[in-house]
Design a protein around this motif. Structure first.
Motif, short mmCIF file in Angstrom:
data_model
loop_
_atom_site.label_atom_id
_atom_site.label_comp_id
_atom_site.label_asym_id
_atom_site.label_seq_id
_atom_site.Cartn_x
_atom_site.Cartn_y
_atom_site.Cartn_z
N MET A 96 5.48 53.79 -5.02
CA MET A 96 5.75 54.95 -4.12
C MET A 96 6.43 54.41 -2.81
N PRO A 97 6.93 55.30 -1.93
CA PRO A 97 7.73 54.73 -0.71
C PRO A 97 6.53 54.42 0.17
N GLY A 115 7.86 49.80 -4.34
CA GLY A 115 8.33 50.97 -3.46
C GLY A 115 8.87 50.14 -2.21
N ASP A 161 13.06 50.02 -0.87
CA ASP A 161 13.28 50.68 0.36
C ASP A 161 14.26 49.43 1.14
N ARG A 192 2.58 55.71 0.08
CA ARG A 192 1.57 55.09 -0.16
C ARG A 192 0.24 54.96 0.71
N SER A 226 5.94 63.73 0.81
CA SER A 226 6.99 63.43 -0.39
C SER A 226 8.30 63.88 -0.18
N LEU A 248 13.73 59.21 1.42
CA LEU A 248 12.54 58.36 0.85
C LEU A 248 13.55 57.67 -0.19
N THR A 249 13.13 56.33 -0.62
CA THR A 249 13.33 55.85 -1.74
C THR A 249 12.28 55.66 -3.01
N TRP A 250 12.45 56.27 -4.08
CA TRP A 250 11.55 56.20 -5.17
C TRP A 250 12.30 55.28 -6.45
N ARG A 265 7.45 58.95 -9.61
CA ARG A 265 8.71 59.09 -9.26
C ARG A 265 9.18 59.94 -8.32
N GLY A 266 7.96 61.02 -7.93
CA GLY A 266 8.10 62.14 -6.72
C GLY A 266 8.41 63.21 -7.69
N ASP A 267 8.25 63.34 -8.93
CA ASP A 267 8.78 64.64 -9.47
C ASP A 267 7.70 65.51 -9.97
#
Length: 438
Positions: free
Chosen positions: A390-391, A115, A119, A395, A423, A428-430, A221-223
């Motif tokens: 995670m970003p 993660g 980024d 995290r 989140s 943010l980069t996932w 993945r943040g979903d």
């Protein structure tokens, strides 16, 4: 005395031993002078910048750093005549961030978090590894292509996480009874600036084993919201296993103990704890070596499952920040079977390189070979540590939340809402993928 090229050595002429001793002293002095001159030349060349140098930042210090230098760096330097300026730090994320901000990042970095690397890739600080690393040698959960189709990292060292360690003399029935006794779990949450991550490992593994890799991957993945039934259940299950908010003595021990010291009660008389949910690297701790530590898959021991749905894994990931010939040469070398095999042979870590699968008769410990086979099992799913993927902001907040929850379980709903809000933050980069299908 060495043999001459044409045959065996002959005695030096002379009436007696005195001239021979004088000759030996003379040769020794000359050889010493030549060695000093050679060393001075090497230092001088490096000082003048005439020897290619590559800078490398990683998190290995102490014995791990010594093993890395001896097994990997020194052979590279000898083979390619490239000097490696190595910096080891337990706070490498902070060191790298400061170096990048100052415009002086290292050429190559080894980080545990995809993660964090994703980024840096989004900010154009990383160089794609196309043509330098064959992604087929590792697999998608290890060398993950980002949205732009490029791979920016690969693992030098891997660890298995969905396991529970126990002393060799603790039988199966004892282990199954100990699972339900919070006092039998060796738990230490301390890790300096990254304290709390042992708690994230617990929650991640519980989610993975109870709900499978699809749910786990959606969350990583943040979903999948933090407030979802599945994620919330993982937190409350951990609460029941380790006694969050319960016995003050156990709670104090967990919150104040560094993770590397969590297993010390195993060596006490009487034993203070018998089970440790921890990654494969912990087996090298003296207390587990003395107890001849063995492991059992967490799915079997904690949930009574006949087999793992998936393994949670982690790794030390190599990335390139400067596109120089010597840095690219180091990348090629670290991604090679030669370097990966040298590292895993020291039992300082494990490799998932396709060319380093341990043979049944290979030298080494049974436990080490067994872990290596589990990491390379093509019939199993391997999911990368979710919090590491995670970003960085998410995290870090996750790790802090596990500490708060351990002390105050009634704060769970507020903690999950806060993590959901974070989140959903823009920018943010996932990482798109954390699990490899069997």
């Amino acid at each position: 005395m060495s043999a001459h090229a044409g045959g065996p050595a002959t005695a030096a002429p002379g009436p007696g031993p005195r001239p021979a001793r004088r000759l030996v002293r003379t040769v020794t002095v000359v050889a010493s002078c030549l060695a000093l001159v050679a060393a001075a030349v090497v230092v001088g060349v490096r000082a003048l910048g005439q020897e290619p140098t590559v800078t490398l930042l990683a998190n290995w210090t102490g014995p791990d750093q010594k093993n890395f230098r001896r097994a990997v760096i020194e052979p590279f330097e000898r083979k390619y005549r490239i000097h490696v300026d190595y910096q080891g730090s337990n706070a490498e994320s902070q060191v790298l961030g400061a170096d990048v901000e100052a415009g002086t990042p290292p050429d190559v970095v080894v980080l545990t978090g995809p993660g964090e690397l994703a980024d840096y890739a989004r900010q154009k600080h990383l160089v794609p590894l196309d043509g330098l690393v064959d992604r087929d040698e590792f697999g998608t959960s290890w060398a993950t292509p980002l949205a732009d189709g490029h791979v920016y990292w690969f693992p030098l060292k891997a660890d298995l996480k969905s396991i529970v360690w126990y002393p060799a003399d603790v039988g199966g029935q004892q282990r199954r009874q100990a699972v339900h006794d919070p006092a039998q779990w060796c738990l230490g949450m301390g890790s300096g600036a990254t304290s709390g991550w042992p708690g994230t490992d617990w929650i991640e593994d519980i989610l993975l084993q109870r709900y499978g890799p699809d749910v786990y991957a959606r969350w990583a993945r943040g979903d999948l919201p933090w407030g979802s039934k599945q994620v919330r259940d993982a937190w409350t299950t951990w609460y029941g296993l380790v006694g969050a908010g319960g016995d003050e003595a156990l709670l104090r021990r967990a919150l104040k103990t560094p993770y590397r010291s969590a297993s010390e009660p195993v060596g006490a008389t009487p034993r203070g704890c018998t089970l440790e949910h921890q990654a494969s690297f912990i087996r090298n701790q003296p207390v587990w070596q003395h107890a001849e530590g063995r492991y059992e898959p967490s799915a079997q021991l904690i949930f009574g499952a006949p087999a793992n749905r998936a393994w949670e894994v982690s790794g030390d990931l190599v990335a390139l920040l400067h596109d120089t010939p010597q840095a690219k040469q180091l990348i090629r070398y670290l991604a090679s079977a030669e370097a990966q095999r040298a590292w895993t042979t020291q039992e300082s870590g494990l490799s998932v390189h396709a060319g380093v699968e341990p043979a049944p008769g290979e030298a080494g410990s049974d436990w080490h070979r067994s872990l290596a086979r589990a990491l390379r099992d093509e019939g199993a799913t391997h999911c990368f540590d979710a919090s590491d993927a995670m970003p960085p902001a998410v995290r870090d907040a996750f790790a802090e939340a596990t500490i708060e929850f351990l002390a105050h379980p009634t704060h769970l709903d507020a903690l999950l809402r806060s993590l959901d809000t974070l989140s959903d933050s823009p920018g943010l980069t996932w990482v798109p993928s954390v699990c490899s299908a069997p």
